[in-house]
Structures are given as structure tokens and as C-alpha cells.
Scaffold this motif. Structure first.
Motif, PDB file in Angstrom:
ATOM      1  N   PRO A  10       0.832  -1.222   0.000  1.00 30.98           N
ATOM      2  CA  PRO A  10       0.000   0.000   0.000  1.00 30.98           C
ATOM      3  C   PRO A  10       0.859   1.260   0.000  1.00 30.98           C
ATOM      4  CG  PRO A  10      -0.066  -1.052   2.153  1.00 30.98           C
ATOM      5  CD  PRO A  10       0.800  -1.923   1.298  1.00 30.98           C
ATOM      6  N   SER A  62       6.805  13.544   1.956  1.00 33.26           N
ATOM      7  CA  SER A  62       5.937  12.369   1.953  1.00 33.26           C
ATOM      8  C   SER A  62       4.567  12.814   2.452  1.00 33.26           C
ATOM      9  CB  SER A  62       6.531  11.240   2.802  1.00 33.26           C
ATOM     10  OG  SER A  62       6.203  11.407   4.156  1.00 33.26           O
ATOM     11  N   THR A  64       2.894  12.476   5.051  1.00 37.28           N
ATOM     12  CA  THR A  64       2.809  12.980   6.422  1.00 37.28           C
ATOM     13  C   THR A  64       3.058  14.490   6.494  1.00 37.28           C
ATOM     14  OG1 THR A  64       3.538  10.816   7.171  1.00 37.28           O
ATOM     15  CG2 THR A  64       3.660  12.592   8.783  1.00 37.28           C
ATOM     16  N   MET A  67      -0.146  16.064   6.280  1.00 39.11           N
ATOM     17  CA  MET A  67      -0.880  15.816   7.537  1.00 39.11           C
ATOM     18  C   MET A  67      -0.407  16.813   8.597  1.00 39.11           C
ATOM     19  SD  MET A  67      -0.815  11.610   7.684  1.00 39.11           S
ATOM     20  CE  MET A  67      -1.795  11.423   9.190  1.00 39.11           C
ATOM     21  N   ARG A  92      -1.233   8.423  14.113  1.00 43.63           N
ATOM     22  CA  ARG A  92      -0.384   9.529  13.621  1.00 43.63           C
ATOM     23  C   ARG A  92      -1.120  10.858  13.778  1.00 43.63           C
ATOM     24  NH1 ARG A  92       2.979   8.398   8.273  1.00 43.63           N
ATOM     25  NH2 ARG A  92       3.622   6.760   9.709  1.00 43.63           N
ATOM     26  N   GLN A 134      -8.962   8.976   8.776  1.00 46.89           N
ATOM     27  CA  GLN A 134      -8.468   8.378   7.531  1.00 46.89           C
ATOM     28  C   GLN A 134      -9.669   7.952   6.677  1.00 46.89           C
ATOM     29  OE1 GLN A 134      -6.459   8.010  10.325  1.00 46.89           O
ATOM     30  NE2 GLN A 134      -4.840   8.986   9.172  1.00 46.89           N
ATOM     31  N   THR A 136      -9.121   5.502   4.283  1.00 45.59           N
ATOM     32  CA  THR A 136      -8.766   4.085   4.426  1.00 45.59           C
ATOM     33  C   THR A 136      -7.619   4.002   5.408  1.00 45.59           C
ATOM     34  OG1 THR A 136      -9.222   3.780   2.066  1.00 45.59           O
ATOM     35  CG2 THR A 136      -8.093   2.002   3.182  1.00 45.59           C
ATOM     36  N   SER A 138      -4.727   2.331   6.241  1.00 49.61           N
ATOM     37  CA  SER A 138      -3.912   1.380   5.471  1.00 49.61           C
ATOM     38  C   SER A 138      -3.263   0.296   6.335  1.00 49.61           C
ATOM     39  CB  SER A 138      -2.816   2.122   4.718  1.00 49.61           C
ATOM     40  OG  SER A 138      -3.334   3.267   4.096  1.00 49.61           O
ATOM     41  N   ASP A 165      -7.361  12.216   5.838  1.00 49.89           N
ATOM     42  CA  ASP A 165      -6.179  11.577   5.249  1.00 49.89           C
ATOM     43  C   ASP A 165      -6.699  10.514   4.284  1.00 49.89           C
ATOM     44  OD1 ASP A 165      -4.187   9.762   4.642  1.00 49.89           O
ATOM     45  OD2 ASP A 165      -3.661   9.303   6.727  1.00 49.89           O
ATOM     46  N   ILE A 167      -4.821   9.320   1.812  1.00 55.99           N
ATOM     47  CA  ILE A 167      -3.575   9.027   1.095  1.00 55.99           C
ATOM     48  C   ILE A 167      -3.706   7.703   0.331  1.00 55.99           C
ATOM     49  CG2 ILE A 167      -1.079   8.667   1.370  1.00 55.99           C
ATOM     50  CD1 ILE A 167      -1.099  10.782   3.570  1.00 55.99           C
ATOM     51  N   THR A 168      -4.368   6.708   0.933  1.00 56.97           N
ATOM     52  CA  THR A 168      -4.722   5.522   0.138  1.00 56.97           C
ATOM     53  C   THR A 168      -6.195   5.528  -0.283  1.00 56.97           C
ATOM     54  OG1 THR A 168      -4.975   4.288   2.204  1.00 56.97           O
ATOM     55  CG2 THR A 168      -2.961   3.882   0.917  1.00 56.97           C
ATOM     56  N   GLN A 190       2.903   8.393  -3.954  1.00 56.67           N
ATOM     57  CA  GLN A 190       3.313   6.981  -4.090  1.00 56.67           C
ATOM     58  C   GLN A 190       2.146   6.022  -3.950  1.00 56.67           C
ATOM     59  OE1 GLN A 190       3.415   8.689  -1.271  1.00 56.67           O
ATOM     60  NE2 GLN A 190       4.032   7.519   0.513  1.00 56.67           N
ATOM     61  N   LYS A 191       0.913   6.528  -4.025  1.00 61.60           N
ATOM     62  CA  LYS A 191      -0.249   5.640  -3.895  1.00 61.60           C
ATOM     63  C   LYS A 191      -0.941   5.548  -5.257  1.00 61.60           C
ATOM     64  CE  LYS A 191       0.922   5.518   0.504  1.00 61.60           C
ATOM     65  NZ  LYS A 191       0.500   5.174   1.837  1.00 61.60           N
TER      66      LYS A 191
HETATM   67  C1  PLP Z   1       0.979   5.930   3.076  1.00 57.10           C
HETATM   68  C2  PLP Z   1       0.090   6.567   4.063  1.00 57.10           C
HETATM   69  C3  PLP Z   1       0.449   7.750   4.748  1.00 57.10           C
HETATM   70  C4  PLP Z   1       1.658   8.564   4.413  1.00 57.10           C
HETATM   71  O1  PLP Z   1       2.794   8.116   4.812  1.00 57.10           O
HETATM   72  P1  PLP Z   1       4.134   8.784   4.275  1.00 57.10           P
HETATM   73  O2  PLP Z   1       5.089   7.695   4.579  1.00 57.10           O
HETATM   74  O3  PLP Z   1       4.361  10.001   5.028  1.00 57.10           O
HETATM   75  O4  PLP Z   1       3.947   9.042   2.804  1.00 57.10           O
HETATM   76  C5  PLP Z   1      -0.463   8.349   5.590  1.00 57.10           C
HETATM   77  N1  PLP Z   1      -1.677   7.824   5.779  1.00 57.10           N
HETATM   78  C6  PLP Z   1      -2.067   6.712   5.146  1.00 57.10           C
HETATM   79  C7  PLP Z   1      -3.456   6.214   5.373  1.00 57.10           C
HETATM   80  C8  PLP Z   1      -1.203   6.047   4.278  1.00 57.10           C
HETATM   81  O5  PLP Z   1      -1.598   4.939   3.645  1.00 57.10           O
END
Ligand code: PLP
Length: 400
Positions: A10, A62, A64, A67, A92, A134, A136, A138, A165, A167-168, A190-191
């Protein structure tokens, strides 16, 4: 057999070849007309990718980073905020809010579960300045009810901001950012965007921009207002990750092609793709008699409980050694208990069938239970065949 390295994690996710080529070829300086043209086009396209008319920021960090910015820019020390947490990424939010001196109310659920709307409602107060969740989670593969939670937050009044968030979640979940009233939605390169790590992005509502005029927490690199001001001039506040912007431009073109020239339609097609891959994967896993780690699985990833007495690390290792397939172990306390197969972004039918066929061999190798080859693959094939029948009959939900 020969081994090809493949990611089923993920994030990072499989890379789009056109984006890799665009990255490798890009050499423009960031204060030139060439970059400005790319920059402006990508920022406009990102709105369509997210599905919002709010201003979008794309930052070199990244996920975060965005966030942290969503806490630093939107809160003051002592502010009361509500964090919904049921996994590593929810934690987080909690830790970030604490680091910035917020008074943190929590709705906390065990890993693998999601929140009941009644619990969320009970924790909202007139003083709640922001709600963090979130789309999802992850770490557990759980999808949270963003629409339902948004409704409660909006009913709480304009003084309560809603930060997601995703991100996914973006690119794997249908989310109506403006319609539901999400104030900040966050993604990462990166998702589902199919490019390497290094960019965070977010869409920010007018209500949230206005909040930044009165909040007192410190911010510098992640000062969203400074970035927005520069963006209005076609620039970034600091050196942008130029090659990643080139990759992003190519990825957005690819999503547009998926939608027959319409980026919004492409986003929907990308989500439907993840939904179908996830449905096939769940069917395959169930046919092998394995259980999901969550009762509310999202389309981003499928979390599978390791068979009783078996460390999931053995499964992860066997996938890698025999098939060069990288699946994710559980994180933190969940390490050894589950493994996670992602289907985010650049991920297709053959990937889906391939990982299930590999899973059959992995189980046959690491357990003493007999495995009937084809069990998982057959179940996934049947899901796929049904979806094709629907599509050929023109009743697919995916095209509108
Ligand atoms: C990947 C992810 C992050 C971000 O993580 P980074 O390593 O900072 O890119 C944050 N929240 C979720 C739900 C994620 O899947």
C-alpha cells in the motif's frame, strides 16, 4: 523461473512506465516558462483528479508532511480537536495533534474495526475545532464512513473543520469532496497516482483557508498560505521536486485516457478498477478459507489474517523469495498476524490473478494443509466474469 520484482504494497505502488520516462527526460529549471506551463497544467488537473473546485497544493514531502501542515495551519495550542483512530495512521493524527498542543478528544477502536456514527456524534462538541480521520486506514485495510462522518461534522457547524487523510483513499474510493463538505483532503504521490514517493497533495476549502488567518501554531516549510500565494504566480515557495511534477503530469494524462479524455471520468474508472481487483482478491482469499482482518474492507488493500499458528512473516518471505512479489506484513502490534495485498493505482487483471495464484503456492509451501490449485484463481475469475457480463450489458456503475 525468472523473477520480476512486483510491488503489492500500500505504497509505494507499481510505477507507470510513461511517468518513469517523463521523469527521466525532464531537466527544466523550476523558474522557467517550461516548468511554469507544466506546473499550472498539473495543478488544474489535480482538481479534477481529486474531484474538487477547492485550491490544491502539491508539496515536496511524503504524505505525512501534508498531515502535519493540516494540524499546524488549522489549530492553535489548546484547541479542542477530535481524532478518530483505529490503526497506525489514526495514531499519527493523534500524535501530531498532541505535538502541536491540541487538546485531543478520541474515538478509538481496536485495529481492524471502524467507528459507529453514534460514537462520533457523542464526541462532537460546539468547541470542537477540527475532526481528523483516515478514508482508508492502510495499516488494517479498513474503510471508514467518510460521508457519514462528514454529515455529522457539517451539522456541528462551520467552526468545525473536517480533515481527511485519503492518502490511500484517493483513487481507490469514490469521495465527493465538495458535496460532502470535506475541508482538507490529503493524498500522496506513491499511492494511486502511480509515481514514486516524494509529493504530498491536498485540497483546501475556503472555510479552512479562513481559519489559517487566526490560528497560532508555528509553521514555516508547511505554511499553506505562503505556498498558495506563490502558486497564484505560477510558482512554488521552495524548490519543487521538478522530476516528480513531470511524472505527475504523465500520470494525470494516463488517468484522463482511462476516462476517454475526461479526467473526472478517469478518476472514477481508476476507483472502479481498484474496487474490482479488491473484490476478486477477497473472493480468492475466502475460497482458500482465509479470513479478512477487517469487517469493513476498502478497495485500496486486502488485509488477510495469517492461518492459526503461522507467523505472517513466513508468508511475506515466501512471496518474495519464490515470486519476487512484495506484500506487506502487519505493522506494529499486528506484525506476524496478517499480510496485506494492495491494489492501488497501476494494477490490473493479471496482477490480481497472479498474486492469487502465487498465494496458492505460498500456502502449499508454508502450511501442511493441502491446497487445491486453482481455488483462489477460480473464485476471482468468476467475480471478473460477472463484472464483464454486467459491463457488456451496459449496467456497469463504472462509466458515469
Ligand atoms: C501511506 C500513508 C500515509 C503517508 O505516509 P508517508 O510515509 O508520510 O507518505 C499516511 N496515511 C495513510 C493512510 C497512508 O496509507
Amino acid at each position: 523461473m525468472l523473477l520480476k520484482n512486483r510491488l503489492f504494497t500500500p505504497g509505494p505502488t507499481p510505477l507507470l512506465p510513461a511517468a518513469q520516462n517523463a521523469m527521466a527526460a525532464f531537466a527544466a529549471h523550476h523558474r522557467t516558462a517550461d516548468f511554469k506551463a507544466l506546473f499550472t497544467r498539473v495543478l488544474t488537473d489535480m482538481k479534477d483528479f481529486i474531484g474538487t473546485s477547492n485550491d490544491v497544493l502539491v508539496i515536496a514531502s511524503s504524505g505525512t508532511g501534508a498531515m502535519e501542515g493540516s494540524v499546524a495551519n488549522l489549530t492553535s495550542p489548546g484547541d479542542r480537536v477530535l481524532v478518530l483512530t483505529a490503526g497506525k495512521f489514526g495514531e499519527r493524527w493523534r500524535d501530531l495533534a498532541k505535538a502541536y498542543g491540541c487538546q485531543v478528544d478520541l474515538v478509538e477502536k481496536p485495529y481492524g474495526e471502524t467507528f459507529s456514527l453514534d460514537e462520533v456524534k457523542a464526541k462532537l462538541t460546539p468547541e470542537t475545532k477540527a475532526v481528523y480521520v483516515q478514508a482508508t486506514e492502510s495499516s488494517t485495510g479498513t474503510r471508514h464512513d467518510v460521508q457519514g462522518i462528514a454529515k455529522l461534522v457539517r451539522a456541528n457547524g462551520d467552526d468545525t473543520l473536517f480533515i481527511v487523510d485519503a492518502i490511500t483513499g484517493l483513487g481507490t474510493t469514490h469521495i465527493d469532496v465538495d458535496g460532502w463538505g470535506i475541508d482538507v483532503i490529503i493524498g500522496g504521490s506513491q499511492k494511486a497516482l502511480m509515481i514514486p514517493p516524494g509529493l504530498a497533495y491536498c485540497a483546501i476549502s475556503e472555510r479552512a483557508w479562513k481559519r489559517m488567518d487566526s490560528t497560532k501554531n508555528p509553521r514555516y516549510y508547511f505554511d499553506f498560505r505562503k505556498e498558495r500565494k506563490s502558486n497564484a504566480k505560477g510558482e512554488t515557495a521552495f524548490t519543487p521536486a521538478t522530476s516528480l511534477w513531470a511524472a505527475l503530469g504523465a500520470a494525470l494524462d494516463f488517468v484522463r485516457q482511462m476516462g476517454g479524455g475526461d479526467l473526472g471520468a478517469g478518476r472514477k474508472a481508476l476507483v472502479d478498477n481498484a474496487e474490482l481487483a479488491a473484490e476478486m482478491t477477497r473472493a480468492g482469499v475466502a475460497a482458500l478459507g482465509m479470513k479478512l482482518f477487517t469487517s469493513s474492507p476498502g478497495a485500496a488493500l486486502t488485509p488477510v489474517v495469517s492461518p492459526a499458528g503461522l507467523d505472517s512473516g513466513k508468508i511475506v518471505k515466501e512471496f518474495r523469495e519464490s515470486f519476487s512479489a512484495v506484500v506487506a506484513n502487519g505493522q506494529g502490534d499486528m506484525k506476524g498476524k496478517l499480510f496485506r495485498i494492495a491494489h492501488i493505482g497501476y494494477y490490473d487483471f493479471l496482477d490480481t490473478i497472479g498474486i492469487l495464484a502465487a498465494l496458492e503456492h505460498v500456502l502449499a509451501t508454508v502450511t501442511d494443509k493441502p491446497v487445491e490449485y486453482g481455488t483462489a484463481v477460480r473464485a476471482a475469475q468468476e467475480v471478473f466474469a460477472r463484472s464483464r457480463t454486467r459491463e457488456l450489458a451496459g449496467v456497469s456503475g463504472g462509466k458515469n
